[in-house]
Write a protein that holds these residues in place. Structure first.
Motif, PDB file in Angstrom:
ATOM      1  N   GLN A   1       0.829  -1.203   0.000  1.00  0.00           N
ATOM      2  CA  GLN A   1       0.000   0.000   0.000  1.00  0.00           C
ATOM      3  C   GLN A   1       0.866   1.257   0.000  1.00  0.00           C
ATOM      4  O   GLN A   1       0.593   2.217  -0.730  1.00  0.00           O
ATOM      5  CB  GLN A   1      -0.913  -0.010   1.226  1.00  0.00           C
ATOM      6  N   VAL A   2       1.922   1.256   0.831  1.00  0.00           N
ATOM      7  CA  VAL A   2       2.832   2.411   0.875  1.00  0.00           C
ATOM      8  C   VAL A   2       3.481   2.629  -0.491  1.00  0.00           C
ATOM      9  O   VAL A   2       3.506   3.760  -1.019  1.00  0.00           O
ATOM     10  CB  VAL A   2       3.902   2.198   1.969  1.00  0.00           C
ATOM     11  N   PHE A   3       4.040   1.546  -1.091  1.00  0.00           N
ATOM     12  CA  PHE A   3       4.685   1.680  -2.400  1.00  0.00           C
ATOM     13  C   PHE A   3       3.700   2.208  -3.430  1.00  0.00           C
ATOM     14  O   PHE A   3       4.035   3.087  -4.248  1.00  0.00           O
ATOM     15  CB  PHE A   3       5.229   0.321  -2.857  1.00  0.00           C
ATOM     16  N   LEU A   4       2.470   1.666  -3.417  1.00  0.00           N
ATOM     17  CA  LEU A   4       1.466   2.095  -4.394  1.00  0.00           C
ATOM     18  C   LEU A   4       1.133   3.575  -4.219  1.00  0.00           C
ATOM     19  O   LEU A   4       1.054   4.327  -5.205  1.00  0.00           O
ATOM     20  CB  LEU A   4       0.197   1.241  -4.230  1.00  0.00           C
ATOM     21  N   ASN A   5       0.935   4.031  -2.965  1.00  0.00           N
ATOM     22  CA  ASN A   5       0.621   5.439  -2.714  1.00  0.00           C
ATOM     23  C   ASN A   5       1.706   6.359  -3.263  1.00  0.00           C
ATOM     24  O   ASN A   5       1.435   7.368  -3.914  1.00  0.00           O
ATOM     25  CB  ASN A   5       0.452   5.685  -1.211  1.00  0.00           C
ATOM     26  N   ILE A   6       2.972   6.012  -3.002  1.00  0.00           N
ATOM     27  CA  ILE A   6       4.077   6.896  -3.394  1.00  0.00           C
ATOM     28  C   ILE A   6       4.293   6.865  -4.903  1.00  0.00           C
ATOM     29  O   ILE A   6       4.557   7.895  -5.532  1.00  0.00           O
ATOM     30  CB  ILE A   6       5.346   6.519  -2.615  1.00  0.00           C
ATOM     31  N   VAL A   7       4.175   5.697  -5.523  1.00  0.00           N
ATOM     32  CA  VAL A   7       4.333   5.616  -6.984  1.00  0.00           C
ATOM     33  C   VAL A   7       3.221   6.393  -7.684  1.00  0.00           C
ATOM     34  O   VAL A   7       3.466   7.124  -8.649  1.00  0.00           O
ATOM     35  CB  VAL A   7       4.363   4.133  -7.439  1.00  0.00           C
ATOM     36  N   VAL A   8       1.988   6.245  -7.218  1.00  0.00           N
ATOM     37  CA  VAL A   8       0.872   6.987  -7.821  1.00  0.00           C
ATOM     38  C   VAL A   8       1.070   8.489  -7.629  1.00  0.00           C
ATOM     39  O   VAL A   8       0.828   9.281  -8.545  1.00  0.00           O
ATOM     40  CB  VAL A   8      -0.465   6.520  -7.218  1.00  0.00           C
ATOM     41  N   ASN A   9       1.530   8.912  -6.436  1.00  0.00           N
ATOM     42  CA  ASN A   9       1.815  10.336  -6.215  1.00  0.00           C
ATOM     43  C   ASN A   9       2.881  10.827  -7.197  1.00  0.00           C
ATOM     44  O   ASN A   9       2.796  11.934  -7.744  1.00  0.00           O
ATOM     45  CB  ASN A   9       2.295  10.555  -4.779  1.00  0.00           C
ATOM     46  N   ALA A  10       3.924  10.004  -7.408  1.00  0.00           N
ATOM     47  CA  ALA A  10       4.979  10.389  -8.350  1.00  0.00           C
ATOM     48  C   ALA A  10       4.415  10.529  -9.765  1.00  0.00           C
ATOM     49  O   ALA A  10       4.752  11.479 -10.493  1.00  0.00           O
ATOM     50  CB  ALA A  10       6.094   9.342  -8.319  1.00  0.00           C
ATOM     51  N   ALA A  11       3.547   9.594 -10.167  1.00  0.00           N
ATOM     52  CA  ALA A  11       2.950   9.671 -11.502  1.00  0.00           C
ATOM     53  C   ALA A  11       2.116  10.937 -11.648  1.00  0.00           C
ATOM     54  O   ALA A  11       2.151  11.622 -12.684  1.00  0.00           O
ATOM     55  CB  ALA A  11       2.086   8.427 -11.754  1.00  0.00           C
ATOM     56  N   HIS A  12       1.344  11.292 -10.611  1.00  0.00           N
ATOM     57  CA  HIS A  12       0.537  12.517 -10.662  1.00  0.00           C
ATOM     58  C   HIS A  12       1.429  13.746 -10.743  1.00  0.00           C
ATOM     59  O   HIS A  12       1.111  14.706 -11.475  1.00  0.00           O
ATOM     60  CB  HIS A  12      -0.352  12.597  -9.420  1.00  0.00           C
TER      61      HIS A  12
END
Length: 795
Positions: free
Chosen positions: A684-695
């Motif tokens: 969940q942490v990895f997904l949150n940060i990767v999605v934030n980076a993509a945004h």
């Protein structure tokens, strides 16, 4: 006997239900539609309404809503042929007592009706109980306010300083008269700027603990005298009368009492040291004193109680002046009432404090006349009311304890008078808002320096005053004293005081920030759980067709390989057949057919198509595997985890978020050991940060449609940490908001794109649950790198 109204457009149903209900012992009326039912409800009182759902005109649910709103003491029951969960939920939301599905049997109907009537009785009893409880709370609040006013008036009018202090000489309470005695404002002592011991003359300080020790060994009361230096540098004598309060362990907890400025009296007593010793010997004497004096104030007769009180033999008292014996003076008392005895109204009653006798006295005096009617003297009866005064001090202490109790309430408690001014501000309110009660009392809520949604609170306050009933306000945003955002919940209660015709208000509330955070985290977890279940289902469904597509493609690959060998033999046969004259025509037909279908092209492209199909199947299988691993049921305990594999799965699952806006660079340490963690939460942490980076990258390249950014994911071992870096070439984080990015509910994204929970939850998982670190490096316009550090050893 309960009265029941049955509403149904089918006459047979109405008659059947009516007959059954009457056989059960109920009174029953029927109506063919909602309009008729409304008319009957307006004309008669019913305990229960049983209604069909589908009827001509107004439907049953609208009728039920009308009954619930207009006739709250009337129960409702649905009788319908529709067994629809959505319809059932809607009916339950309206507050119905039961739902009977047609066809039904009489036993089921009887049970539903009996349960509905019983539920109605319970709800009516609960409502009466709540109303009684609210009236009691209002009554208790009025009494508390009245006692507070009486207490304040009593403290203000006392001719002494009232205080409560601790063993370290700090002061918990001191009355306003301390200003007259010391020259200092009460706030100087209450705030801790000055301790009481700092005012005491140093050589007097060591003698002050002994009276407390004696008080602890006796009845708890003490009297002590000492000198202080006031704000102007003048020496003043203080008489300190109080009581020690012990802790449950029988240790000295604090001291409550009063003290007087006896500087002038002390000067007199220093001149009359012998008389002072006599006063001290009679200090604990019996409180009822009787004396007979002549008009020159010479004592003619005293009772035993007075003799014992003054400590002088009765024969030695006779002939001496009353002011000498009773008040220890060499001359008559100032403003002695007997100076103008002829003009006094008798009996004469007065209340005095007698320093010589060490107590408060209520004195009743009556004249004595000669036979000719001339004044011969007087008789005086003095009742010691010191105990009553001490009882008053006990009342003050009880009031103080009540104040402490109110302050200790774990909810926010704010009282408002009819003009909206603050009359109550307890300790919890001080803690939540960061404002002391001394700063806010007497002010209006809207004038306080608070960052909160005052408009919502104001509307609720006005509504409560207007409707004179309790009003609830939820999810009021505010800024806590530490600058962090938070949420409040309030209940606003109308409160009428005896002497006020207008309403005051009692606002009770609590900070619900943690509850909101937990709710948001739960919603996020449920969302991820749903996504995981969906992903697992999709992976399962995709896996089967991918399996047989792959198997069939491999079969075609093997079959085409066999066909190719056969075609080679056919080619060889054609070459040899050309030399046979009788087969020349047949050979030409075969060659024309091979030319027509472009056999060489097929032999080249079919193997390539099969190879690409197999590659696609492998890619789909990889995605399916990543989805299955990512959505695997979470563990509650830490387990050794392949962080690289977890990151690869996350990047695969989140591919749709980044593939259109960024190129991905993975620099994963192949020698990275297993790291103890909770896999699902770290996913969940990895997904949150990767999605934030993509945004962030998407925001940076939105004006350059043909340009992509870069997201770099790297892992490595640094000392005792496993370090994961997620770097992007996005917009970077503005400096003014960097300190808030891990705050719950804080987001800079537009509505629908972010909840403000991703980084807050990530910070909680990494720092709180894994004892790790979540840091970031950023530069506006260049991008941001989030750094996750997990301990290599499980703690």
């Amino acid at each position: 006997m309960a009265r029941i109204l049955v509403v149904d457009d089918e006459a047979a149903i109405r008659e059947l239900v009516q007959g059954a209900l009457k056989s059960f012992g109920y009174q029953c009326e029927t109506a063919p539609n909602a309009a008729a039912a409304r008319a009957l409800l307006k004309a008669q009182d019913f305990d229960l309404v049983i209604s069909d759902v589908i009827m001509p005109g107004e439907n049953g649910l609208d009728l039920i809503a009308h009954v619930v709103e207009t006739y709250p003491d009337t129960g409702t029951l649905i009788l319908s042929a529709l067994d629809d969960p959505a319809l059932t939920q809607k009916a339950l939301d309206l507050g119905i007592y039961g739902y009977v599905v047609k066809p039904f049997d009489m036993t089921s109907l009887r049970i539903h009706v009996a349960c509905a009537l019983k539920q109605r009785e319970v709800q009516m009893a609960n409502r009466r109980y709540r109303e009684d409880l609210e009236r009691l709370a209002e009554q208790r609040t009025r009494e508390l306010h009245r006692q507070q006013q009486d207490y304040a008036a009593l403290v203000t009018n006392l001719p002494c300083v009232v205080y409560t202090g601790f063993t370290d000489w700090s002061v918990a309470f001191v009355s306003e008269k301390v200003r007259d005695v010391t020259g200092y404002e009460p706030e100087v002592f209450l705030s801790g700027q000055k301790r009481w011991s700092e005012c005491i003359v140093p050589e007097d300080l060591p003698t002050l603990s002994e009276p407390l020790k004696k008080a602890m060994a006796r009845d708890g009361t003490f009297i002590r005298e000492y000198r202080i230096v006031d704000a102007h540098g003048q020496i003043r004598w203080i008489q300190d009368r109080g009581r020690v309060i012990l802790s449950p362990e029988s240790n000295l907890d604090h001291v409550s009492g009063v003290f007087f400025d006896i500087t002038e009296q002390k000067k007199v007593r220093e001149a009359l040291e012998q008389a002072k010793e006599e006063w001290e010997r009679t200090f604990d004497a019996v409180p009822a004193l009787i004396q007979v004096s002549d008009k020159n104030r010479r004592i003619l007769k005293v009772n035993a109680a007075l003799a014992n009180r003054v400590g002088i033999p009765r024969e030695d008292i006779i002939g001496r002046s009353c002011y000498d014996i009773i008040y220890g003076r060499l001359e008559k008392c100032p403003q002695c009432p007997w100076d103008n005895a002829e003009s006094l109204n008798f009996p004469l009653e007065r209340e005095v404090y007698n320093e010589h006798l060490g107590g408060y006295f209520h004195i009743t005096s009556a004249p004595l006349y000669n036979s000719d009617g001339s004044l011969a003297g007087c008789i005086s009866v003095s009742h010691d009311i010191t105990a009553l005064k001490e009882a008053e001090q006990e009342v003050r202490r009880a009031h103080w304890e009540l104040e402490q109790l109110v302050s200790a309430i774990s909810s926010i408690l704010i009282g408002l008078d009819p003009q909206g001014r603050i009359t109550r501000w307890n300790t919890m309110a001080e803690s939540v808002f960061g404002l002391l009660s001394t700063e806010v009392l007497g002010k209006k809520l809207e004038d306080l320096p608070l960052e909160w949604q005052w408009e919502r609170v104001q509307l609720a306050v006005e509504s409560c005053r207007r409707k004179k009933r309790i009003h609830r306000v939820e999810d009021v945003r505010f800024t806590r004293p530490d600058g962090q955002p938070g949420f409040l919940g309030f209940t606003i209660n109308p409160m009428r005081l005896d002497h006020d015709t207008e309403l005051g208000l009692l606002i009770m509330g609590a900070e619900i920030t943690q509850r909101k955070l937990l709710e948001a985290q739960l919603a996020q977890a449920q969302k991820l759980e749903s996504i995981g279940q969906l992903a697992a289902g999709i992976a399962h469904e995709i896996n089967t067709p991918v399996q047989f597509i792959g198997d069939n493609t491999r079969f075609l690959e093997d079959a085409f390989r066999d066909l190719s060998r056969l075609l080679e033999k056919y080619q060889e046969l054609v070459q040899r057949a050309r030399q046979a004259e009788d087969l020349a025509n047949l050979v030409r037909e075969v060659e024309e057919a091979a030319e027509t279908i472009d056999l060489d092209y097929l032999l080249t492209e079919i193997p390539r198509a099969i190879e690409q199909t197999l590659e696609g199947v492998q890619r789909v299988a990889k995605i399916v595997l990543a989805m299955k691993e990512f959505s695997h049921p979470d563990r509650e305990e830490k387990v050794p985890t392949d962080i690289n594999r977890a990151l690869e799965n996350t990047l695969t699952v989140a591919r749709n978020e980044w593939k259109y806006v960024a190129d991905l660079v993975a620099e994963l340490d192949p020698n990275l050991p297993l790291v103890p963690c909770i896999p699902g939460e770290m996913n969940q942490v990895f997904l949150n940060i990767v999605v934030n980076a993509a945004h962030a990258v998407k925001d940076a390249v939105k004006d350059q449609p043909d340009t992509k950014g870069t997201i770099t994911v790297a892992t490595r071992v640094v000392d005792d940490w496993c370090e994961i870096r997620v770097a992007d070439t996005g917009t970077g984080i503005p400096e003014k908001i960097r300190h808030r990015i891990f705050d719950p509910f804080f987001t800079t994204k537009e509505v629908g794109r972010g909840t403000g929970q991703g980084l807050a939850i990530s910070h909680h998982v990494v720092v709180e649950k894994h004892k790790g670190q979540l840091l970031f490096e950023t530069e506006e316009g260049r991008g941001t790198t989030f750094i996750i550090r997990l301990p290599m050893e499980s703690s």
